[in-house]
Design a protein around this motif. Structure first.
Motif, mmCIF file in Angstrom:
data_model
loop_
_atom_site.group_PDB
_atom_site.id
_atom_site.type_symbol
_atom_site.label_atom_id
_atom_site.label_comp_id
_atom_site.label_asym_id
_atom_site.label_seq_id
_atom_site.Cartn_x
_atom_site.Cartn_y
_atom_site.Cartn_z
ATOM 1 N N PHE A 224 0.832 -1.206 0.000
ATOM 2 C CA PHE A 224 0.000 0.000 0.000
ATOM 3 C C PHE A 224 0.865 1.254 0.000
ATOM 4 O O PHE A 224 0.608 2.201 -0.754
ATOM 5 C CB PHE A 224 -0.935 0.007 1.218
ATOM 6 C CG PHE A 224 -2.144 -0.855 1.030
ATOM 7 C CD1 PHE A 224 -2.967 -0.662 -0.075
ATOM 8 C CD2 PHE A 224 -2.471 -1.847 1.931
ATOM 9 C CE1 PHE A 224 -4.076 -1.456 -0.272
ATOM 10 C CE2 PHE A 224 -3.577 -2.646 1.747
ATOM 11 C CZ PHE A 224 -4.378 -2.450 0.645
ATOM 12 N N ALA A 225 1.900 1.242 0.832
ATOM 13 C CA ALA A 225 2.773 2.410 0.890
ATOM 14 C C ALA A 225 3.417 2.652 -0.469
ATOM 15 O O ALA A 225 3.530 3.793 -0.921
ATOM 16 C CB ALA A 225 3.839 2.218 1.964
ATOM 17 N N LEU A 228 1.065 4.287 -2.838
ATOM 18 C CA LEU A 228 0.896 5.713 -2.556
ATOM 19 C C LEU A 228 1.998 6.539 -3.207
ATOM 20 O O LEU A 228 1.768 7.631 -3.695
ATOM 21 C CB LEU A 228 0.950 5.961 -1.045
ATOM 22 C CG LEU A 228 -0.248 5.593 -0.214
ATOM 23 C CD1 LEU A 228 0.011 5.963 1.228
ATOM 24 C CD2 LEU A 228 -1.476 6.311 -0.730
ATOM 25 N N LEU A 229 3.202 6.004 -3.167
ATOM 26 C CA LEU A 229 4.344 6.815 -3.611
ATOM 27 C C LEU A 229 4.755 6.524 -5.043
ATOM 28 O O LEU A 229 5.735 7.080 -5.516
ATOM 29 C CB LEU A 229 5.526 6.585 -2.672
ATOM 30 C CG LEU A 229 5.319 7.169 -1.272
ATOM 31 C CD1 LEU A 229 6.574 7.049 -0.452
ATOM 32 C CD2 LEU A 229 4.905 8.627 -1.349
#
Lengths: 426, 401
Positions: A224-225, A228-229
């Protein structure tokens, strides 16, 4: 593939098999290259052999030994010398003692200088001899817990000065004893202890829960992180650096921060939850079963998601963007693109990460040890090693747990390396 | 399902969820900053969120109006965030303005991509993804920052303040340098100066010894041909699968018997060996990527292999060496288990071991946290200063945990 000097037309990526099968026609140059290679590797090989291989052999040896923490101090004969009494009763006393209460010491020998200021009054005991001023006493065997006084009545002109001189010269004492580490006494009791009853099952269960959910959780959160990036915007670099903090900071610092944050009496998390009306009374996050186990797993996820995040992000950024453009043309929705395009591309790195993180989470000791000390149902195999060896002082049992851990790892490795060999990258 | 995918309905949903998020983060952030009892009010979140979601779809002006309305409602006592202290008008206005701005601005920014009316699946998912992304940023930033925030702020407090209100992390600036009392005491009474120096010396020596061992080894594995090369480059990975706790026990015994326990020398003997395999693995990967022709040219010109390594390979691989050094430094600096088991003498502690010794009921918590800050700051400074190298090092070697 560049050719290397001295290797002729042979390509570098030859396997060992090829090397072995080749007839003995090694050119002198190839031989020299081989010697140089081993020479360059020698420091590494020696140090790894000393610090990794030797201890691994040792742990197997120790695991079959009935050895306690106290046995690390080998049985030694201890001698104290004193000048006591006065005039008629003036005497030199040697107090000889066996430090161990379980092992006998053989061939004990005391050597001391008899100062010129004192004169012996009586003949020496049978076990002692005087050669010039050198006093030697020998004993064949000191029983366990043996404690005796050897007394030499003496005369001296100046008793006070003599006392000082006598007591200032330390007697030398030697003796040999069976060292439990090197003798051939073996036992299976350690393993019996490890596998005894429900304790082992629960420890194994906790270890598996922690390992499986910690690994999967860190992967999912990291994914997920990374999602996001995976786009460029201002501040992307800063956020990326920020999200790596949990991994870069010393484990001891972040573990204690968590403990203080979730303290049941004065922790901010509890104060916040009570204030927001989520709970009525303080929750003992790291003290109650099964919450403690969940919390250490959450901590593990928190601390290691940056790692999977970093790998997954690197892989994502190398995916060809044309594929997404084509999917856009075909009218794929964002979720469809993620599910049908990104996930298959990421599957390789995800599985490699899973295998490696699985083993490393299984090996993890510091985190749980610092957070709960293995209490409240969070005792994993690695914490058991420490608990057995140091808390209960039973080094043999600790070693037996370590052997169990090592065997599990060998099993995992054999299983995993079949897959890893097919994967690229790591 | 198709009927539900209208802009108005989606917006109301987004408004509800995002207003809840906005209220929660405002309440948590303000609670942590001031210690006052802020909390999100579910009733007004539902009403305000739904209305916000409804109005923002119409126009930018409607969005602005709903923002102002939300803030004013808050000041009148119907806020999505409530504070227990109604008297402080100024801080309350600020609170409501802030929460209303986040709620309405966020909802507007999330939903503005889609046109009014019925939404295609593509547009609908786009909105949901924007909502999830926004929540994700908030969530990740919060979970990463809060423990560090607590760590730093606790170190500036004293015992009575901490017990009185665990949420009050506001700094009492009137104390001036008195804020740093825990740090002063750690350095004056708890030898933290020595621990810092010990950690520094041990970590730097570990880096140098590791490089001295692993560079030749990595070169041999990457460039030279010898029987067993393939097996070797594989088995390096195996070595760092061996758990430290398994090795720590025999090492403890050996060090006890030889008197190396409780000495910095003993630690320096062990630490590099735990990092050499990782470093070797990282470096050989990099060496393989270097063009071999330059080295061959060097060999042709009469340099020996060692001279080639020193004069050609090393200068070319400085970035990789920087990454490896940082990574090794980080491992050595953060190492806890071996330091904890092998060091008992307070004059020889490393920082991590020193912090562990602060974990007792007699030592106040702000000292523990100040110790944690002292250990964290140098590694963070290095990390932030050299993030590029660090990230590369982590990616290359951090199959190790």
């Amino acid at each position: 593939m560049p050719r290397r000097f001295g290797a002729g037309a042979v390509q570098r990526n030859e396997t060992m098999q090829d090397n072995l099968n080749r007839p003995t026609a090694k050119t002198p140059m190839a031989k020299r290259e081989e010697r140089l290679a081993w020479g360059l590797l020698a420091p590494t090989l020696i140090s790894v052999a000393l610090v990794v291989v030797l201890p691994l052999v040792a742990i197997f040896w120790i695991s079959f030994k009935p050895i306690e923490l106290a046995d690390l101090r080998p049985p030694t004969p201890i001698v104290k010398e004193a000048l006591r009494g006065s005039a008629e009763k003036l005497r030199i006393e040697y107090r000889l003692r066996n430090s161990s209460r379980s092992e006998a010491i053989r061939d004990v020998k005391i050597v001391d200088e008899l100062p010129a200021e004192v004169t012996l009054r009586e003949p020496l005991p049978q076990s002692c001899a005087l050669d010039g001023r050198q006093l030697t006493c020998s004993f064949e065997r000191l029983e366990p817990g043996h404690n005796e006084k050897i007394i030499f009545p003496v005369t001296a002109d100046n008793e006070d000065a003599a006392e000082e001189i006598v007591e200032s010269s330390e007697p030398q004492v030697t003796g040999t004893a069976d060292n439990i580490l090197t003798n051939f006494e073996f036992t299976l009791e350690n393993f019996a202890r490890v596998f005894d009853g429900s304790q082992f099952i629960s420890v194994l269960g906790v270890t598996l829960f922690y390992t499986v959910f910690g690994t999967i959780g860190a992967l999912v959160v990291g994914l997920f992180a990374a999602l996001l990036l995976d786009k460029s915007f201002r501040g992307q670099g800063i956020l990326r650096g920020l999200y790596l903090f949990p991994y870069v900071a010393p484990v001891i610092a972040v573990a204690f921060s968590w403990l203080i944050l979730f303290d049941p009496f004065s922790g901010s998390a509890n104060a916040l939850l009570i204030q927001m009306g989520v709970t009525d009374e303080a929750i003992n996050f790291f003290g109650d079963r099964p919450l403690a186990l969940i919390m250490v797993t959450v901590f593990e996820i928190w601390r290691y998601f940056p790692l999977s995040f970093l790998f997954i992000l690197a892989r994502m950024q190398s995916i060809d963007s044309e594929m997404y453009e084509a999917a856009d043309m075909d009218g794929a929705s964002p979720f469809q693109k993620f599910w049908y395009l990104s996930i298959p591309q990421l599957l390789g790195i995800l599985s490699v990460l899973f295998l490696l993180r699985f083993i490393w989470t299984f090996n993890k000791f510091d985190d749980i040890f610092l957070l709960t000390g293995g209490n409240a149902g969070t005792r994993t195999l690695t914490v058991s090693v420490y608990e057995e060896a140091f808390a209960i002082s039973n080094i043999g049992a600790g070693a037996a747990v370590a052997v169990v851990i090592f065997m599990c790892l060998v099993a995992f490795s054999l299983f995993f390396f079949r897959f890893i060999s097919q994967e690229e990258g790591l | 399902m198709i009927k539900l995918r209208r802009k108005a309905i989606t917006s109301i949903f987004v408004g509800l969820v995002w207003t809840f998020v906005a209220a929660t983060i405002t309440a948590i952030a303000l609670s942590f900053a001031t210690g006052l009892p802020y909390k999100p009010d579910m009733v007004w979140i539902v009403i305000g969120g739904a209305l916000t979601g409804f109005f923002v779809t119409h126009s930018r002006l409607a969005a602005l109006a709903s923002g102002v309305a939300l803030a004013i409602a808050g000041m009148l006592g119907f806020g999505i965030v409530t504070s227990g202290d109604a008297a402080a008008v100024l801080t309350n206005s600020f609170t409501h303005l802030l929460s209303a701005t986040i709620a309405v601005g966020g909802t507007y920014a999330i939903t503005k991509v889609a046109p009014k009316g019925a939404l295609s699946r593509h547009e609908f998912e786009e909105i949901i993804i924007r909502l999830l992304t926004a929540i994700g940023y908030v969530f990740f930033t919060a979970i990463v920052l809060i423990p560090f925030y607590v760590m730093v702020m606790t170190s500036f407090k004293n015992q009575s303040e901490l017990v009185q209100n665990p949420l009050d992390f506001s700094l009492d600036l009137s104390k001036g340098w008195g804020l740093f009392r825990s740090y002063v005491e750690l350095f004056a009474d708890f030898n933290f100066g020595i621990y810092l120096a010990n950690s520094m010396v041990i970590s730097i020596l570990t880096v140098f010894i590791t490089l001295a061992f692993s560079i030749p080894g990595a070169y041999a594995v990457a460039r030279l041909r010898f029987s067993g090369q393939a097996a070797f480059s594989r088995s390096i990975l195996l070595i760092y699968m061996v758990p430290m706790i398994v090795l720590a026990l025999p090492i403890y015994i050996a060090f006890s018997l030889t008197g190396l326990r409780n000495s910095i020398f003993g630690i320096i003997l062990i630490y590099p060996v735990t990092t050499i395999p990782v470093a070797l693995y990282m470096l050989q990967g990099y060496f393989r990527g270097l063009p071999g022709e330059i080295e061959e040219a060097g060999l042709m010109d009469g340099l020996s292999r060692l001279a080639v390594i020193w004069k050609i390979t090393l200068p070319l691989s400085l970035p990789a060496i920087a990454s490896v050094s940082l990574y090794v430094f980080m491992i050595a600096w953060n190492e806890f288990l071996l330091a904890f088991m092998l060091l008992d003498d307070p004059s020889k502690f490393t920082l991590t071991r020193g912090i562990a010794s602060l974990n007792s009921s007699e030592i106040p918590r702000q000292h523990l946290m100040a110790g944690a800050v002292i250990a964290t700051v140098p590694i963070m400074a290095l990390f932030l200063g050299l993030e590029r190298f660090m990230t590369k090092g982590l990616t290359a070697g951090s199959v190790k945990g």
